[in-house]
Design an enzyme around this catalytic site. Structure first.
Site, short mmCIF file in Angstrom:
data_model
loop_
_atom_site.label_atom_id
_atom_site.label_comp_id
_atom_site.label_asym_id
_atom_site.label_seq_id
_atom_site.Cartn_x
_atom_site.Cartn_y
_atom_site.Cartn_z
N LYS A 1 52.32 0.50 -20.64
CA LYS A 1 53.13 -0.90 -19.88
C LYS A 1 52.21 -1.68 -19.76
CE LYS A 1 55.16 1.97 -17.16
NZ LYS A 1 55.99 2.90 -16.45
N SER B 1 52.03 6.65 -19.56
CA SER B 1 53.06 5.78 -19.28
C SER B 1 52.68 3.96 -18.94
CB SER B 1 53.37 6.41 -18.79
OG SER B 1 54.54 5.33 -17.22
N HIS C 1 48.60 -2.45 -11.25
CA HIS C 1 49.33 -1.15 -11.22
C HIS C 1 48.84 -0.17 -10.13
CE1 HIS C 1 52.96 1.09 -12.95
NE2 HIS C 1 52.74 1.89 -13.00
N ASP D 1 58.40 4.99 -23.15
CA ASP D 1 58.30 5.26 -21.46
C ASP D 1 59.59 5.83 -20.69
OD1 ASP D 1 56.67 5.95 -18.99
OD2 ASP D 1 57.73 4.17 -18.38
N ARG E 1 60.69 13.72 -17.77
CA ARG E 1 59.47 14.16 -17.12
C ARG E 1 60.05 14.37 -15.52
NH1 ARG E 1 54.95 9.88 -17.48
NH2 ARG E 1 54.13 11.54 -15.76
N1 URA Z 1 53.53 5.21 -13.03
C1 URA Z 1 54.20 4.89 -14.24
O1 URA Z 1 54.40 3.95 -14.53
N2 URA Z 1 53.89 5.98 -15.10
C2 URA Z 1 53.07 6.84 -14.11
O2 URA Z 1 53.68 8.05 -15.38
C3 URA Z 1 53.07 7.33 -13.39
C4 URA Z 1 53.30 6.25 -12.62
#
Ligand code: URA
Length: 408
Positions: A186, A182, A81, A160, A167
């Site tokens: 995931k 967050s 990620h 999320d 946000r």
């Molecule tokens: N990527 C995400 O999935 N969540 C965040 O809060 C920031 C970057």
């Protein structure tokens, strides 16, 4: 209860699991209003959270939806990620490399956010490419070709989705605890065995300070420990855009060139090789040196590019139909010298103005527009030489040369 919780956080006290659960699930169920949640998010942003609170929040996020189970897929599944940046197309390159070396990759990617582009939008610039695979289709495809890059399924961490959207419009995107929960929720919910996080730092990223990136890294590793998942992090620069292109189709074409071994010796290619090396070393449980050699070999032999084509084919895409706008404008250098700065944030803003991303929720992305850098940071340039090419469709585009390039 609602006000008590907001006030407690506003004064810097720690919230219990049940207080966080009450508030966040209350918001998801529509019992707590946007303005109340925004207020709590801002208090979290300003006062931070303890490790315990962050572990609680991550669990609340994970439990808000389904957890995918890929245990019947053989091999160690490694996920990756990025916290997001300008021109960040690394997934398009590293996922096929890693999969071609026998490590299964199931990558659920996101869409663009703010000035940063999303992998899913980039893939959608390939005509026909499907990014909405079901759990069954994901499993079938990864069993067949070891590789899937798709969008997050609706049931994956629904908390999320709603919190992120809030946000994004309340100035609470850059909170370290909120980013950590967050991202990690995931990754954990999507069934990875091991996780690699590319934390971007710089003016085109969510975090601007290296110390903050380090804090986020430590936190993510700790969350991984709670779930018995190995987490590695890489902190990489986002003051300069990644690679030579910004904009969906252009970025896919650049990724294809990297996979074909036609791009070498630039910081984007190096970052791709480094991230792929980490993923292969985690997935095969081998040294980084051995993994690095395999990564280079997968490019040289053409197997990484072949894997990319297999994925595009299975997900219904046709790379022959990737469209780049015919309207181009060349930005020429007014002076001779060395390129000292290429401002990621300003180029992100320009790409957005061209239509490469969404300014409003209902905007349609123009996949064919963007910016190609003809020169990179540190290159020498002569007066009148082309620094960058803008691919556009809208008639009026403004940009401020001096805020993008610094040459002397
Ligand atoms: N990527 C995400 O999935 N969540 C965040 O809060 C920031 C970057």
């Amino acid at each position: 209860m609602i006000l008590e919780i907001i006030n407690k956080k506003r004064l810097g006290y720690e919230l219990s699991y049940s207080e966080l659960d009450y508030f966040f699930n209350g918001y998801l169920n529509g019992e707590i209003a946007d303005y109340q949640m925004s207020s709590l998010l801002m208090a979290i942003c300003i006062n931070g959270m303890s490790d315990e609170e962050i572990f609680s929040l991550t669990k609340i996020f994970i439990d808000s939806g389904d957890t995918l189970d890929f245990s019947d897929i053989l091999g160690i599944k490694v996920d990756k990620h990025s916290t997001g940046g300008i021109g960040d197309k690394t997934t398009l390159v590293i996922a096929p490399i890693v999969a071609s070396l026998g490590v299964p990759v199931v990558k659920m990617s996101g869409r663009g956010l703010g000035y940063t582009g999303g992998t899913i939008d980039k893939l959608e610039s390939i005509t026909g490419f499907r990014v909405d695979l079901s759990d069954e289709e994901i499993i079938e495809q990864v069993k067949k070709i070891n590789l899937v890059v798709t969008g997050q399924t609706a049931d994956l961490v629904p908390m999320d989705k709603v919190i992120y959207a809030l946000r994004d419009v309340t100035g609470t995107v850059s909170s370290i605890p909120l980013i950590a929960s967050s991202v990690m929720s995931k990754k954990i919910a999507s069934g990875a065995d091991k996780i690699l996080i590319d934390i971007k730092v710089g003016n085109g990223a969510l975090l601007q300070k290296k110390e903050d990136a380090k804090k986020l890294s430590e936190l993510m590793i700790k969350i991984g420990e709670v779930y018995h998942k190995e987490v590695r992090t890489v902190i990489s620069d986002m003051n300069t855009p990644l690679g030579k292109t910004i904009g969906n189709s252009l970025e896919v074409l650049e990724a294809i060139n990297v996979l074909k071994g036609r791009e070498k010796d630039n910081s984007f290619v190096e970052l791709c090789y480094d991230l792929a090396t980490d993923m292969v070393s985690m997935g095969k449980e081998i040294s980084k040196g051995a993994a690095h050699n395999l990564v280079l070999e997968s490019i040289k032999s053409g197997s990484a590019y072949k894997k990319f084509l297999e994925m595009v084919g299975m997900q219904g895409g046709d790379i022959a139909k990737i469209k780049v706008s015919d309207n181009t404008f060349k930005i020429k250098s007014p002076v001779s010298g060395k390129i000292k700065k290429i401002n990621a944030l300003e180029l992100g803003k320009l790409a957005l103005a061209l239509g490469a991303g969404k300014i409003n929720k209902n905007d349609k992305i123009d996949y064919s527009v963007g910016i190609k850098l003809n020169k990179l940071l540190g290159d020498s340039v002569k007066k009148g030489e082309v620094l960058a090419t803008i691919y556009y469709n809208k008639k009026e585009i403004e940009f401020d040369f001096d805020s993008i390039f610094k040459i002397n």
